[in-house]
Design a protein around this motif. Structure first.
Motif, PDB file in Angstrom:
ATOM      1  N   ALA A   1       0.759  -0.813  -0.105  1.00 17.02           N
ATOM      2  CA  ALA A   1      -0.049   0.249   0.165  1.00 17.02           C
ATOM      3  C   ALA A   1       0.623   1.156   0.212  1.00 17.02           C
ATOM      4  CB  ALA A   1      -0.898   0.386   0.968  1.00 17.02           C
ATOM      5  N   ASP A   2       2.364   1.427   0.603  1.00 22.46           N
ATOM      6  CA  ASP A   2       2.312   2.677   0.619  1.00 22.46           C
ATOM      7  C   ASP A   2       3.528   2.364  -0.517  1.00 22.46           C
ATOM      8  OD1 ASP A   2       4.270   4.298   1.808  1.00 22.46           O
ATOM      9  OD2 ASP A   2       4.943   3.287   3.867  1.00 22.46           O
ATOM     10  N   LEU A   3       4.285   1.516  -0.833  1.00 15.48           N
ATOM     11  CA  LEU A   3       4.554   1.353  -2.430  1.00 15.48           C
ATOM     12  C   LEU A   3       2.972   2.169  -3.307  1.00 15.48           C
ATOM     13  CD1 LEU A   3       6.258  -1.720  -2.681  1.00 15.48           C
ATOM     14  CD2 LEU A   3       7.327   0.012  -2.089  1.00 15.48           C
ATOM     15  N   ALA A   4       2.190   2.039  -3.716  1.00 18.32           N
ATOM     16  CA  ALA A   4       1.428   1.809  -3.967  1.00 18.32           C
ATOM     17  C   ALA A   4       0.971   3.807  -3.854  1.00 18.32           C
ATOM     18  CB  ALA A   4       0.062   1.554  -4.061  1.00 18.32           C
ATOM     19  N   ILE A   5       1.013   4.047  -3.112  1.00 24.14           N
ATOM     20  CA  ILE A   5       0.824   5.773  -3.011  1.00 24.14           C
ATOM     21  C   ILE A   5       1.655   6.579  -3.219  1.00 24.14           C
ATOM     22  CG2 ILE A   5      -0.705   5.477  -1.119  1.00 24.14           C
ATOM     23  CD1 ILE A   5       1.152   6.653   1.193  1.00 24.14           C
TER      24      ILE A   5
ATOM     25  N   GLY B   1      -7.650  22.968   3.609  1.00 25.82           N
ATOM     26  CA  GLY B   1      -8.507  23.521   4.303  1.00 25.82           C
ATOM     27  C   GLY B   1      -9.407  21.639   4.172  1.00 25.82           C
ATOM     28  N   ALA B   2      -8.552  20.533   2.950  1.00 23.84           N
ATOM     29  CA  ALA B   2      -9.068  19.831   2.738  1.00 23.84           C
ATOM     30  C   ALA B   2      -8.720  18.895   4.165  1.00 23.84           C
ATOM     31  CB  ALA B   2      -9.311  18.982   1.774  1.00 23.84           C
ATOM     32  N   ASP B   3      -7.086  18.968   4.224  1.00 21.24           N
ATOM     33  CA  ASP B   3      -6.550  17.653   5.158  1.00 21.24           C
ATOM     34  C   ASP B   3      -5.267  19.118   6.183  1.00 21.24           C
ATOM     35  OD1 ASP B   3      -4.152  16.196   6.169  1.00 21.24           O
ATOM     36  OD2 ASP B   3      -5.406  14.735   4.957  1.00 21.24           O
ATOM     37  N   SER B   4      -5.707  18.778   8.079  1.00 18.25           N
ATOM     38  CA  SER B   4      -4.920  19.523   8.229  1.00 18.25           C
ATOM     39  C   SER B   4      -3.175  19.018   8.278  1.00 18.25           C
ATOM     40  CB  SER B   4      -5.142  19.523   9.592  1.00 18.25           C
ATOM     41  OG  SER B   4      -5.065  18.401   9.675  1.00 18.25           O
ATOM     42  N   ARG B   5      -3.477  17.686   8.316  1.00 18.23           N
ATOM     43  CA  ARG B   5      -1.450  17.819   7.822  1.00 18.23           C
ATOM     44  C   ARG B   5      -0.838  18.668   6.609  1.00 18.23           C
ATOM     45  NH1 ARG B   5      -3.615  11.553   8.261  1.00 18.23           N
ATOM     46  NH2 ARG B   5      -4.946  12.579   6.550  1.00 18.23           N
ATOM     47  N   LEU B   6      -2.178  18.422   5.957  1.00 13.73           N
ATOM     48  CA  LEU B   6      -1.929  19.008   4.629  1.00 13.73           C
ATOM     49  C   LEU B   6      -1.054  20.608   4.355  1.00 13.73           C
ATOM     50  CD1 LEU B   6      -0.423  19.225   1.516  1.00 13.73           C
ATOM     51  CD2 LEU B   6      -2.917  19.016   0.441  1.00 13.73           C
ATOM     52  N   ASP B   7      -2.087  20.857   5.466  1.00 12.84           N
ATOM     53  CA  ASP B   7      -2.348  22.299   5.576  1.00 12.84           C
ATOM     54  C   ASP B   7      -0.498  23.323   6.622  1.00 12.84           C
ATOM     55  OD1 ASP B   7      -4.588  22.750   3.833  1.00 12.84           O
ATOM     56  OD2 ASP B   7      -5.570  23.152   5.754  1.00 12.84           O
TER      57      ASP B   7
ATOM     58  N   LEU C   1       2.979  19.705  -3.505  1.00 16.92           N
ATOM     59  CA  LEU C   1       2.017  19.833  -4.576  1.00 16.92           C
ATOM     60  C   LEU C   1       2.268  18.448  -4.915  1.00 16.92           C
ATOM     61  CD1 LEU C   1       4.849  21.085  -7.093  1.00 16.92           C
ATOM     62  CD2 LEU C   1       2.275  21.812  -6.339  1.00 16.92           C
ATOM     63  N   GLN C   2       2.594  16.796  -4.546  1.00 18.00           N
ATOM     64  CA  GLN C   2       1.460  15.882  -4.733  1.00 18.00           C
ATOM     65  C   GLN C   2      -0.043  15.698  -3.707  1.00 18.00           C
ATOM     66  OE1 GLN C   2       5.347  13.449  -3.427  1.00 18.00           O
ATOM     67  NE2 GLN C   2       5.238  12.401  -6.112  1.00 18.00           N
ATOM     68  N   GLY C   3       1.294  16.322  -2.088  1.00 19.69           N
ATOM     69  CA  GLY C   3      -0.091  16.449  -1.429  1.00 19.69           C
ATOM     70  C   GLY C   3      -1.523  16.598  -2.433  1.00 19.69           C
TER      71      GLY C   3
ATOM     72  N   PHE D   1      -0.960   9.530   2.664  1.00 15.93           N
ATOM     73  CA  PHE D   1      -0.552   9.999   1.929  1.00 15.93           C
ATOM     74  C   PHE D   1       0.462  11.157   3.242  1.00 15.93           C
ATOM     75  CE2 PHE D   1       1.846  13.524  -0.294  1.00 15.93           C
ATOM     76  CZ  PHE D   1       2.748  12.696  -0.939  1.00 15.93           C
ATOM     77  N   CYS D   2      -0.881  11.650   2.865  1.00 20.36           N
ATOM     78  CA  CYS D   2      -0.780  13.276   3.930  1.00 20.36           C
ATOM     79  C   CYS D   2      -0.557  12.460   5.520  1.00 20.36           C
ATOM     80  CB  CYS D   2      -2.046  13.866   4.184  1.00 20.36           C
ATOM     81  SG  CYS D   2      -2.556  14.840   2.982  1.00 20.36           S
ATOM     82  N   GLY D   3      -0.669  11.019   6.002  1.00 21.33           N
ATOM     83  CA  GLY D   3      -1.233  10.538   7.159  1.00 21.33           C
ATOM     84  C   GLY D   3       0.687  10.682   7.571  1.00 21.33           C
ATOM     85  N   SER D   4       1.054   9.775   6.320  1.00 23.33           N
ATOM     86  CA  SER D   4       2.674   9.325   6.532  1.00 23.33           C
ATOM     87  C   SER D   4       3.836  10.488   6.157  1.00 23.33           C
ATOM     88  CB  SER D   4       2.290   7.967   5.789  1.00 23.33           C
ATOM     89  OG  SER D   4       2.504   8.612   4.625  1.00 23.33           O
TER      90      SER D   4
END
Length: 552
Positions: free
Chosen positions: A349-353, A465-471, A502-504, A519-522
């Motif tokens: 799954a990690d390779l996939a993201i 605003g869609a993901d606090s980790r990305l923000d 950019l990817q996020g 992705f954002c969580g990792s």
């Protein structure tokens, strides 16, 4: 329990994953098809179906193996003692090249764009991405031919002479004058042994001849791939400074230009492709652009080849992921399929993201090439190309190594194809500027072109605003720009953060929630250890199911 009363035939293999052939490389890649439809149209995906089908055949796989098993061979003299400097390739190389050119993966998009095709470069990028999974080495002359056209436009007359041949869907190898060919390929010779990426240290001299615009070159080129191509863009020192020149392999009167191939490089990977050292001694060349403006003239070629570095690395990621996800979906161990084991599921799954993030960014950049009149797209392309070139290419070796490990010992054996991919994986990070060169180019762009930072902010801000980790990651990245004293020493960190943001942003906006969450969580979380298989969020099974190729 093994039934000890039943004989075992050691000549028959069991519990082995079948070969991954008979799938459509385009339609089996959900991340790719979604990106093409998003930036282009669903019809564009349909146009790529024949290419994807051919790329997934057993025949294509075999030709890729043979082109790397039988390396190109240099013949400097013929049997009579005439200097010829010709490189002989295995028939499988020509099979791959003929189809790559036939699918329009070289310079065809430039003419298609001029004819009004709004998605010419996106379609070509997706095709290059998919077809590169047959064999990566032959992508080098294809890429250089694609990249030569925007540089040739520095001189309308030269561009009109060469572009139709470079864009033609006819693969016509052989050392013959332009007038006798139905198609042509281009190469480049920028670096020299004493300077490498520091091209201003070049020592090759360009001396004017009696013919207007023509010069005689004297010097040595340290790395010139595909020396059998029909023309080369090279840098040399003229009276007015470092300048760009077009060097034809054969002159208009049919005589061979003085291009001595000293040797072919013995490389770690990319072995199907001939990379050479050239000696130029009175080699005739036509100036392209003004004297002293060589870097400025060739920079568009560099930008286009950097895009292909990103595409090529993303293709390696996808190919390695496809082999890994296919293997674990068919191989059993410890009482069940590998894909059902939680830790293996986490790794794949990690390779996939990672693969999906690279694919999404590569297709986004290709879409920007299709909009040269849009100020935002031009500025985004300027900053995002070195960002993606740095980040995606740097991530590829670790990603391919982890995919190889998913196959265990089978992955370490040449027949699996993973060792070839692993040897190939560092190349794109070196070609067209190493990691440091691209990270410093990011700083150069930020310092000289304020619009590029605004373009990055606008692009990542579309997901605000869609993901606090990305923000938080975006805010932290902007804070790095305030530490001017540490900008150069921290250029890699800055480039990596900007690229990941950019990817996020792309995944948060367009990918399924489980992909964006993982992705954002990792990548932006506090527990990420830098290796694969440490995801703590996201629906891992859904991510893996999305990545497994479908064989008809």
């Amino acid at each position: 329990m093994t039934d000890l009363t039943q004989p075992v035939d050691p000549r028959v293999a069991t519990n082995q994953a079948p070969a991954l052939v008979g799938h459509n490389v385009v339609t089996s890649d959900v991340a790719l098809t979604e990106a093409v439809a998003r930036h282009g149209s669903p019809e564009l995906v349909e146009e790529l179906v024949p290419l994807g089908a051919e790329a997934g055949t057993e025949e294509a796989r075999e030709h890729g193996v043979l082109a790397n098993r039988h390396h190109p061979e240099l013949t400097t003299y013929d049997r009579f003692g005439n200097r010829i400097d010709e490189v002989e390739f295995h028939p499988s190389w020509h099979w791959l090249m003929e189809r790559a050119v036939g699918h329009g993966l070289q310079a065809a998009p430039w003419e298609q764009q001029e004819a009004g095709d709004p998605y010419a470069h996106l379609k070509r990028a997706a095709g290059f991405f998919a077809w590169s999974q047959t064999e990566p080495g032959h992508g080098c002359p294809i890429s250089m031919t694609y990249a030569a056209v925007p540089a040739l436009r520095a001189d309308d007359a030269i561009a009109k002479e060469w572009t139709p041949l470079l864009a033609a869907r006819s693969y016509d190898p052989g050392v013959r004058p332009r007038s006798e060919k139905s198609g042509a390929l281009a190469g480049m010779g920028m670096t020299e042994k004493q300077g490498g990426s520091d091209v201003r240290a070049n020592q090759t001299r360009a001396v004017r001849t009696d013919e207007d615009g023509w010069y005689a070159l004297h010097g040595h080129k340290w790395f010139t791939s595909a020396p059998m191509n029909d023309l080369f863009l090279v840098l040399a020192q003229a009276e007015g400074g470092l300048s760009c020149f077009v060097v034809p392999r054969v002159l208009a009167d049919g005589t061979r230009n003085r291009i001595d191939v000293v040797r072919l490089k013995d490389k770690l990977g990319n072995r199907s492709n001939a990379s050479s050292e050239l000696e130029l001694d009175g080699t005739l060349a036509q100036r392209l652009g003004d004297e002293g403006r060589g870097v400025r003239t060739i920079i568009e070629m560099v930008a286009a080849t950097r895009l292909d570095c990103v595409l090529g690395s993303a293709a390696l990621m996808r190919h390695a992921l496809a082999e890994a996800s296919w293997h674990v979906a068919h191989r059993s161990a410890f009482g069940g399929l590998l894909v059902d084991k939680p830790l293996m599921l986490n790794v794949v799954a990690d390779l996939a993201i990672e693969s999906e993030a690279a694919t999404a960014l590569a297709m986004r950049l290709a879409a920007a090439v299709d909009r040269p009149g849009d100020a935002h797209e031009v500025a985004l392309r300027r900053i995002a190309l070195p960002l993606a070139k740095f980040w995606v290419c740097k991530r590829t070796p670790a990603m391919v190594a982890e995919a190889l490990e998913c196959l265990g010992g089978n992955g370490y054996v040449e027949e699996s194809g993973l060792p070839l991919m692993f040897r190939e994986s560092p190349l794109n990070s070196i070609w067209e500027g190493s990691g440091n060169v691209n990270a410093l180019d990011v700083l150069r762009a930020l310092g000289r072109e304020p619009e590029v930072l605004q373009a990055w902010i606008t692009e990542v801000g579309a997901a605000r605003g869609a993901d606090s980790r990305l923000d938080r990651a975006v805010d932290d990245t902007l804070a790095l720009l305030g530490d001017t004293g540490a900008l150069e020493s921290g250029a890699r960190m800055l480039a990596g953060r900007m690229a990941a943001c950019l990817q996020g942003s792309l995944l948060v906006r367009f990918a399924p929630p489980e992909v964006a969450d993982a992705f954002c969580g990792s990548r932006f979380g506090t527990t990420y250890g830098g290796t694969f298989g440490m995801l703590t969020s996201g629906s891992l099974r859904a991510i893996v199911d999305r990545s497994v190729p479908v064989v008809a």
